[in-house]
Design a protein around this motif. Structure first.
Motif, PDB file in Angstrom:
ATOM      1  N   ALA A 121       0.863  -1.207   0.178  1.00  0.00           N
ATOM      2  CA  ALA A 121       0.094   0.025   0.077  1.00  0.00           C
ATOM      3  C   ALA A 121       0.847   1.286  -0.101  1.00  0.00           C
ATOM      4  CB  ALA A 121      -0.921   0.048   1.250  1.00  0.00           C
ATOM      5  N   SER A 122       0.453   2.290  -0.622  1.00  0.00           N
ATOM      6  CA  SER A 122       1.105   3.696  -0.659  1.00  0.00           C
ATOM      7  C   SER A 122       0.765   4.164   0.711  1.00  0.00           C
ATOM      8  CB  SER A 122       0.705   4.378  -1.934  1.00  0.00           C
ATOM      9  OG  SER A 122      -0.651   4.832  -1.498  1.00  0.00           O
ATOM     10  N   ASP A 146       7.413   2.040  -6.032  1.00  0.00           N
ATOM     11  CA  ASP A 146       6.451   1.419  -6.870  1.00  0.00           C
ATOM     12  C   ASP A 146       6.628   1.104  -8.240  1.00  0.00           C
ATOM     13  OD1 ASP A 146       3.814   0.966  -8.278  1.00  0.00           O
ATOM     14  OD2 ASP A 146       2.554   2.305  -7.123  1.00  0.00           O
ATOM     15  N   PRO A 147       6.612   0.042  -8.515  1.00  0.00           N
ATOM     16  CA  PRO A 147       7.132  -0.338 -10.150  1.00  0.00           C
ATOM     17  C   PRO A 147       6.432   0.298 -11.379  1.00  0.00           C
ATOM     18  CG  PRO A 147       6.229  -2.488  -8.983  1.00  0.00           C
ATOM     19  CD  PRO A 147       6.404  -1.291  -8.031  1.00  0.00           C
ATOM     20  N   SER A 148       5.071   0.774 -10.813  1.00  0.00           N
ATOM     21  CA  SER A 148       4.349   1.242 -11.764  1.00  0.00           C
ATOM     22  C   SER A 148       4.229   2.704 -11.637  1.00  0.00           C
ATOM     23  CB  SER A 148       2.749   0.705 -11.591  1.00  0.00           C
ATOM     24  OG  SER A 148       2.088   1.123 -10.324  1.00  0.00           O
ATOM     25  N   GLU A 149       5.005   3.342 -10.646  1.00  0.00           N
ATOM     26  CA  GLU A 149       4.883   4.826 -10.666  1.00  0.00           C
ATOM     27  C   GLU A 149       5.953   5.140  -9.759  1.00  0.00           C
ATOM     28  OE1 GLU A 149       4.538   8.385 -10.844  1.00  0.00           O
ATOM     29  OE2 GLU A 149       2.610   7.457 -11.591  1.00  0.00           O
ATOM     30  N   ARG A 180       7.411   7.749  -8.824  1.00  0.00           N
ATOM     31  CA  ARG A 180       7.463   8.913  -7.891  1.00  0.00           C
ATOM     32  C   ARG A 180       6.504   8.378  -6.514  1.00  0.00           C
ATOM     33  NH1 ARG A 180       4.391  13.470 -10.443  1.00  0.00           N
ATOM     34  NH2 ARG A 180       3.211  11.765 -11.399  1.00  0.00           N
ATOM     35  N   SER A 181       5.986   7.389  -6.468  1.00  0.00           N
ATOM     36  CA  SER A 181       5.165   6.720  -5.425  1.00  0.00           C
ATOM     37  C   SER A 181       6.302   5.529  -4.676  1.00  0.00           C
ATOM     38  CB  SER A 181       4.028   6.353  -5.623  1.00  0.00           C
ATOM     39  OG  SER A 181       3.424   5.854  -4.880  1.00  0.00           O
ATOM     40  N   ASN A 182       5.963   5.205  -3.437  1.00  0.00           N
ATOM     41  CA  ASN A 182       6.380   4.235  -2.842  1.00  0.00           C
ATOM     42  C   ASN A 182       5.368   3.237  -2.218  1.00  0.00           C
ATOM     43  OD1 ASN A 182       9.325   4.935  -2.661  1.00  0.00           O
ATOM     44  ND2 ASN A 182       8.781   6.840  -1.349  1.00  0.00           N
ATOM     45  N   LEU A 183       5.607   1.961  -2.135  1.00  0.00           N
ATOM     46  CA  LEU A 183       4.777   1.154  -1.542  1.00  0.00           C
ATOM     47  C   LEU A 183       5.495   0.569  -0.092  1.00  0.00           C
ATOM     48  CD1 LEU A 183       4.326  -1.024  -4.765  1.00  0.00           C
ATOM     49  CD2 LEU A 183       2.578   0.620  -3.550  1.00  0.00           C
ATOM     50  N   LEU A 184       4.522   0.444   0.880  1.00  0.00           N
ATOM     51  CA  LEU A 184       4.719  -0.110   2.132  1.00  0.00           C
ATOM     52  C   LEU A 184       4.302  -1.672   2.204  1.00  0.00           C
ATOM     53  CD1 LEU A 184       3.744   2.835   3.975  1.00  0.00           C
ATOM     54  CD2 LEU A 184       5.932   2.561   3.403  1.00  0.00           C
ATOM     55  N   ARG A 185       5.335  -2.191   2.858  1.00  0.00           N
ATOM     56  CA  ARG A 185       4.918  -3.742   3.199  1.00  0.00           C
ATOM     57  C   ARG A 185       5.521  -3.995   4.521  1.00  0.00           C
ATOM     58  NH1 ARG A 185       4.057  -6.690  -1.599  1.00  0.00           N
ATOM     59  NH2 ARG A 185       5.137  -5.898  -3.336  1.00  0.00           N
ATOM     60  N   LEU A 186       4.709  -5.023   5.284  1.00  0.00           N
ATOM     61  CA  LEU A 186       5.484  -5.552   6.633  1.00  0.00           C
ATOM     62  C   LEU A 186       6.410  -6.162   6.325  1.00  0.00           C
ATOM     63  CD1 LEU A 186       2.065  -6.665   8.145  1.00  0.00           C
ATOM     64  CD2 LEU A 186       3.343  -4.614   8.643  1.00  0.00           C
ATOM     65  N   THR A 187       7.433  -6.021   7.338  1.00  0.00           N
ATOM     66  CA  THR A 187       8.817  -6.954   7.388  1.00  0.00           C
ATOM     67  C   THR A 187       8.337  -8.210   8.031  1.00  0.00           C
ATOM     68  OG1 THR A 187       9.277  -6.133   9.349  1.00  0.00           O
ATOM     69  CG2 THR A 187      10.262  -4.890   7.197  1.00  0.00           C
TER      70      THR A 187
END
Length: 154
Positions: free
Chosen positions: A48-49, A82-85, A87-94
């Motif tokens: 999720a962003s 984010d591979p599709s954008e 300028r955006s980042n995606l967050l994930r749980l470690t």
């Protein structure tokens, strides 16, 4: 007008007292109540962003940025482009963040049990129904639980 005759005052005071009990319990695993909620929501939304998370919690992206930065520093979530954008980042749980989910749910269960013990199981169940009803009437929802797939946006 006396504040003890208002619906709002005891509701806010009770919420503060419950949150303080939760804060003390979550201190044992090094989290704050809102951090626990973000970890739980991210477990349903990932990737999720930051903007999508902020939207789910009805807070500004800047406020969510502060919270996610702390969770990244603690090694509980990761940020990737984010591979599709770009300028955006995606967050994930470690793995560490994912490992805390059961501890978070146990803590929440303990607070539920405390409430049930204090007001009785039937009253606790009714309190839950009424607070969910109020949340929905105010336009709120459980972060990360969209009503339909089209409602989830990055």
């Amino acid at each position: 007008m006396k504040t003890d005759s208002l619906i709002l005052h005891p509701l806010l005071h009770s919420a503060d007292l419950v949150e303080e009990a939760l804060r003390r319990r979550l201190d044992l695993i090094g989290l704050r109540p809102r951090q626990a909620r973000v970890i739980d929501a991210l477990s349903r939304m990932e990737p999720a962003s930051q903007v999508a998370l902020a939207r789910e919690f009805a807070i500004t992206p800047a406020s969510m940025s502060t919270m996610t930065a702390r969770l990244i520093d603690a090694g509980l979530i990761s940020r990737e482009v984010d591979p599709s954008e770009a300028r955006s980042n995606l967050l994930r749980l470690t793995d560490r963040g994912r490992g805390l989910l059961s501890e978070i749910h146990i803590a929440w269960g303990e607070i539920d049990a405390m409430i049930s013990q204090l007001v009785g199981p039937e009253n606790a169940a009714e309190l839950s129904r009424q607070t969910k009803n109020l949340r929905e009437k105010l336009g709120g929802h459980v972060p990360g639980q969209c009503k339909s797939p089209s409602e989830r946006t990055r």
